[in-house]
Design an enzyme around this catalytic site. Structure first.
Site, PDB file in Angstrom:
ATOM      1  N   TYR A 270     -20.612 -29.867   2.363  1.00 46.17           N
ATOM      2  CA  TYR A 270     -20.513 -31.043   3.228  1.00 46.17           C
ATOM      3  C   TYR A 270     -20.166 -32.290   2.417  1.00 46.17           C
ATOM      4  CZ  TYR A 270     -22.200 -28.531   7.313  1.00 46.17           C
ATOM      5  OH  TYR A 270     -22.301 -27.654   8.372  1.00 46.17           O
TER       6      TYR A 270
ATOM      7  N   GLU B 147     -28.256 -24.702   9.992  1.00 42.50           N
ATOM      8  CA  GLU B 147     -27.795 -23.563   9.186  1.00 42.50           C
ATOM      9  C   GLU B 147     -28.884 -23.065   8.254  1.00 42.50           C
ATOM     10  OE1 GLU B 147     -24.213 -25.327   7.613  1.00 42.50           O
ATOM     11  OE2 GLU B 147     -23.505 -25.618   9.675  1.00 42.50           O
TER      12      GLU B 147
END
Length: 395
Positions: free
Chosen positions: A98, A140
């Site tokens: 990310y 996640e």
């Protein structure tokens, strides 16, 4: 939720950012892949990059998330986020990635919007990004924990134990562990990612629904061959090389379109290869002796092109309150309607929960018919094979 400082800035700049998102995401992917070519080679779907579908899906998810923050500041679009998180988990995405996305996405925003990206604007959209990213990272992490794996470590080799030609362009594969262990449990409707090494050395990944019920010592996936390169790289490889004894790399099961608990009535509506998650649901209902009302709708090109046609009929016939409704584009089938599926013509039980899978035009049409008949939007669920171009419109 957005801070008091960021909210008016995002509201004021959302039209400009949203209008430029297609160009922003195009430059984002170009910059990220230039800096990290291994991501395109071994993680991202080259076919979806070539068509631009992944770019459109990313733009849609950003715009939808920002809009949700403004329209519903005390809520989070968890349906949308859950769908993305499951897909990311099946690819083994990690929290560190990310940061890479952030770097190149914001470079693209500055490049496209130029002087309009003041420090105040950059800070506000940075807040939007990290609200979305951190929500996904948390989801996640929970998915990895539930699967009993460390972050991103979702892969293991599996052996093709069986191959069956379902139609001229569709093959089902039975997968098992080479050491004889039972395949992991999953929820009916979930999928796995399959990674194969292509002739140019790239390790490309595609998702395939598990098309038979859990509880067996092995898994089954059904793969329709997709024409074109790179769109059909993995399906073509599996059709050509997926023989009993071959090894493939497979992820743990993920996916949020899953059979609900309880005894409420169900509508399972699919088209084409979208029947695969429905087969697992039906197989599980039969295996568990379910008595719940189940209406099954399937649309396809022709009986010959309908993968698992006889299996579908057998499963529905085994349900005490099951009914099957088939539509084929080619006329002439004695046991089916001609043309496109017409949900409006069916008797549906009160309180039905609907599950849809197939091409987007099919699902949009079915969903519209269901909403027109008074089915609540929250009771209509769907699965998209590939980038979710529906994000933001139905989340």
């Amino acid at each position: 939720m957005l801070s008091e400082q960021a909210t008016p800035v995002v509201r004021a700049t959302l039209p400009a950012v949203g209008g430029a998102l297609d160009e922003i995401t195009e430059r984002f992917y170009a910059g990220m892949f230039a800096a990290h070519p291994e991501l395109l080679r071994d993680l991202f779907n080259r076919g979806n990059q070539a068509t631009g579908d992944q770019r459109k899906a990313l733009a849609g998810s950003i715009a939808a998330f920002a809009g949700a923050l403004l329209d519903h500041p005390d809520a989070r679009p968890d349906v949308m986020l859950s769908r993305i998180a499951h897909k990311h988990a099946s690819l083994g995405v990690t929290s560190e990635q990310y940061k890479v996305v952030h770097e190149h996405l914001f470079a693209a925003i500055a490049d496209v919007l130029g002087e309009a990206v003041t420090p105040e604007v950059a800070q506000a959209w940075d807040e939007v990004y990290w609200l979305m990213a951190n929500a996904l990272i948390a989801l996640e992490a929970r998915l990895y924990q539930e699967r009993g794996v460390t972050e991103g470590q979702v892969w293991e080799p599996m052996e093709i134990a069986g191959r069956h030609e379902e139609t001229a362009d569709t093959v089902s594969f039975t997968l098992r562990h080479p050491d004889g262990r039972r395949a992991a449990a999953f929820r009916p409707g979930q999928y796995v990612s399959v990674q194969v090494t292509l002739p140019d050395g790239a390790r490309q990944i595609r998702q395939y629904s598990l098309s038979a019920a859990p509880g067996r010592p092995d898994w089954r996936i059904t793969v329709k061959r997709v024409d074109g390169d790179p769109a059909g790289e993995v399906s073509s490889w599996l059709h050509e090389n997926g023989r009993p004894g071959a090894l493939v790399t497979v992820s743990a099961p993920f996916g949020d379109l899953v059979l609900p608990e309880g005894d409420g009535p169900l509508l399972l509506a699919s088209a084409g290869i979208g029947s695969t998650p429905m087969l697992a649901m039906l197989d599980h209902l039969v295996a568990t002796g379910s008595n719940r009302p189940v209406t099954v709708v399937h649309a396809d090109r022709s009986p010959a092109g309908h993968a698992h046609r006889e299996e579908l009929r057998r499963l529905v016939d085994a349900l005490p309150q099951g009914s099957l409704h088939l539509w084929y584009e080619e006329p002439g089938a004695a046991d089916a309607h001609s043309g496109r599926a017409d949900i409006a013509s069916l008797d549906l039980a009160e309180g039905v929960t609907a599950y849809l899978c197939g091409p987007l035009p099919f699902m949009r049409g079915v969903r519209g018919d269901l909403l027109a008949r008074g089915v609540a939007a929250a009771d209509v669920h769907y699965e998209v094979f590939g980038p979710d171009l529906w994000l933001g419109t139905e989340a």
